[in-house]
Each structure stands twice: as C-alpha cells, then as structure tokens.
Design an enzyme around this catalytic site. Structure first.
Site, PDB file in Angstrom:
ATOM      1  N   ARG A 150       0.869  -1.174   0.000  1.00 31.37           N
ATOM      2  CA  ARG A 150       0.000   0.000   0.000  1.00 31.37           C
ATOM      3  C   ARG A 150       0.907   1.225   0.000  1.00 31.37           C
ATOM      4  O   ARG A 150       2.045   1.181   0.485  1.00 31.37           O
ATOM      5  CB  ARG A 150      -0.890   0.022   1.244  1.00 31.37           C
ATOM      6  N   LYS A 173      -2.677  -2.832   7.635  1.00 31.69           N
ATOM      7  CA  LYS A 173      -3.967  -2.496   8.237  1.00 31.69           C
ATOM      8  C   LYS A 173      -4.253  -3.376   9.447  1.00 31.69           C
ATOM      9  O   LYS A 173      -3.928  -4.559   9.452  1.00 31.69           O
ATOM     10  CB  LYS A 173      -5.086  -2.677   7.203  1.00 31.69           C
ATOM     11  N   HIS A 241      -2.522   3.053  -6.119  1.00 34.55           N
ATOM     12  CA  HIS A 241      -3.101   1.822  -5.557  1.00 34.55           C
ATOM     13  C   HIS A 241      -3.387   0.795  -6.653  1.00 34.55           C
ATOM     14  O   HIS A 241      -3.394  -0.410  -6.384  1.00 34.55           O
ATOM     15  CB  HIS A 241      -4.387   2.142  -4.800  1.00 34.55           C
ATOM     16  N   ARG A 244      -0.782  -1.845  -6.905  1.00 37.73           N
ATOM     17  CA  ARG A 244      -0.948  -2.967  -5.964  1.00 37.73           C
ATOM     18  C   ARG A 244      -1.936  -3.982  -6.554  1.00 37.73           C
ATOM     19  O   ARG A 244      -1.707  -5.194  -6.471  1.00 37.73           O
ATOM     20  CB  ARG A 244      -1.439  -2.427  -4.619  1.00 37.73           C
ATOM     21  N   HIS A 267      -4.282  -9.392   3.276  1.00 36.69           N
ATOM     22  CA  HIS A 267      -5.736  -9.386   3.420  1.00 36.69           C
ATOM     23  C   HIS A 267      -6.142 -10.280   4.592  1.00 36.69           C
ATOM     24  O   HIS A 267      -5.662 -11.401   4.710  1.00 36.69           O
ATOM     25  CB  HIS A 267      -6.415  -9.909   2.148  1.00 36.69           C
ATOM     26  N   TYR A 276      -9.780 -10.619  -7.311  1.00 35.44           N
ATOM     27  CA  TYR A 276      -8.831 -10.655  -8.423  1.00 35.44           C
ATOM     28  C   TYR A 276      -9.116 -11.809  -9.385  1.00 35.44           C
ATOM     29  O   TYR A 276      -8.746 -11.750 -10.547  1.00 35.44           O
ATOM     30  CB  TYR A 276      -7.394 -10.732  -7.898  1.00 35.44           C
TER      31      TYR A 276
END
Length: 298
Positions: A150, A173, A241, A244, A267, A276
C-alpha cells in the site's frame, strides 16, 4: 461515543483512519436522530430507535448523495456502536441490527496492464528534472508494483529497513504484520534513490523525502502518477493503488496461488483477495472473444 472509540483504537487496534471514519458516521447518525426527534439522542432515546427511524435516516443519507457503498459503511459503523452499547450499557435496539445494507454492485480492482506497468516504471525515471526525484518516484512505484505494498506502507519505511534485503517485514492495516519478498529490481531502485538522495538516512526517519526533506506525502506520489498516466494515455483508474492491484492480478495470471497472494497483500479475508479472480476471468473472456475462430468468422 468517546469511550467506544477509545475501545476501538485500544482493544481492537483499529487504525486512526478507521476510528475517524467510525466517529464521523456515528456522529452523523446521532445528529440526524436529534433533528428527526426534535431533541437530543440520549441513552433512553437510543434504545427506542425503530425501523421507521432507520429508514428515515437511510433515506436522508441517500437523499444527500451518499452512495450505496458509503451507506453500507455508515450502517456498519452504527451497528458496531450498538453492539458496544449492548455490552457496555445494556442498550439494545433490534431495528438497528435488523436493518439490511443497501445492495451494491461489486467494485472490481482496476489493474494496469502488464506491459503498461513496465513502461510506467521506466518513464517514472525520466520525467522529473532532478535525478534524485526521478529515482525516488521510480523506487516508490516499484515497491507498489513489485511488492504489492500500500502507498502508506511504502512511505512508512524508515532507514532501519536499509539496505533492503530479500524480504521486508510490513505492518499493515489492523496492525497486521506480514513478510513480503523484495525483488532485485526493487532493491536496486531503492538503493539508487538512497545513493542520490541529498538528505541523510537515519534509522528512525522515513526513507522517502519531499523536495525540502520532509517525509514524502501521498499526494505527491498521486501527482507523479497523474503525470505518468497523462503522458502514457492511461485511464484515471491508473492510480498508485492500482499498481498494488496489478501486482496481485499479474501474479494470478502467471499461476500464483490465491492463498499466497492473500498473504502477500495482507488481506484478513480470502474473500477480499478473490476479487482478483473475477478480474482474471474478465480478461480471459476478452481474449477468448477476440481470438476464437467462431467469433472472428461471425
């Protein structure tokens, strides 16, 4: 609400941005109730929120232009607040938990094409007049595309990470930690930038600097990406982004395992990474429709 937000940032390790978004959404909900009822939304009032109140709030929010995605996020924040109210104060309102989120179209990632991503990184080193700025932009964008970072993760790297090795320990995150392999091309790009950067690299200071030596701001990276996409004729979806997204999509196209991509991206849920696969399926269908003999004959 202050106690709830403190619990979010403390016990649940929510990021400052998440806490601020929750505060904003719930404050908006409480402000609406006060206006809707003609009086303050105190504890007793919070317990009597009904289905009509929830519908009125959602209609008000949609009426001022809130998208289905933003509405779903705001409703999630209000539900989270009420779950805490139940545990901390014994305040419950069945209508809040029973309210359904608005339907929303799934938003698929918009990656940059593989050849365009490579050309973009080459061009990044030639647009800025200052050689060290050109090297900096190349290094940052290479980390986004080559490591799937990120933008906040790349700009958060400090001198303690130098010289880059074969892997990086990234804290992303939700304070989730992951190990990310670093390609030789990314190590080389960062090393070239460090050699040209006029500012000293210290263990506790950011690697990437702005023109006057302050920590590089995300807006400057977005501006550099804007110039690149304009020069190459890329769509507005070609953002930092998006690199990524490109990292994940191109790995998947070349046979990488979905679980491995989940770990590389950091994730929490596999369902997030599965977006994806839909992008990959769309790409395969376009190739099929363009290349199948029956399609060409028709």
């Amino acid at each position: 609400m202050d106690r709830w937000l403190a619990q979010l940032s403390g016990a649940r390790n929510a990021s400052p941005k998440t806490v601020e978004a929750y505060r904003r959404d719930v404050a908006g909900f409480l402000a609406f109730l006060s206006q809707h009822w003609g009086g303050p939304a105190g504890q007793a009032a919070l317990a009597r929120v009904g289905t009509r109140d929830m519908r009125a709030w959602m209609a008000h929010e949609r009426g001022r232009g809130l998208s289905a995605r933003s509405m779903a996020r705001a409703l999630s924040a209000v539900r989270t607040f009420y779950r805490w109210l139940d545990q901390a104060e014994g305040i419950t309102a069945a209508a809040v938990t029973a309210t359904r989120s608005p339907r929303q179209k799934p938003r698929l990632p918009r990656p940059v094409a593989e050849a365009a991503a490579a050309d973009l990184l080459d061009l990044a080193g030639s647009l800025p007049e200052e050689p060290w700025i050109a090297a900096r932009d190349t290094a940052v964008l290479t980390l986004l595309y080559g490591c799937g970072l990120r933008i906040s993760e790349a700009l958060g790297l400090t001198g303690a990470a130098l010289p880059l090795g074969e892997s990086l320990r990234i804290r992303g995150k939700g304070d989730k930690e992951r190990i990310v392999p670093v390609l030789p091309v990314a190590r080389s790009a960062v090393a070239q930038y460090v050699a040209l950067c006029p500012y000293p690299m210290q263990r506790d200071t950011p690697i990437f600097r702005g023109l006057r030596g302050k920590p590089l701001d995300q807006r400057q990276v977005r501006k550099a990406m804007q110039l690149l996409r304009q020069s190459m004729g890329l769509p507005e979806t070609a953002t930092p982004h998006a690199l990524r997204h490109s990292f994940a999509t191109h790995l998947l196209e070349h046979g990488a395992d979905l679980r491995a991509i989940q770990e590389l991206l950091g994730h929490a849920s596999l369902s997030t990474t599965q977006a994806y696969t839909a992008v990959n399926e769309q790409s395969l269908m376009r190739i099929y429709e363009a290349a199948h003999p029956r399609q060409r004959r028709g």
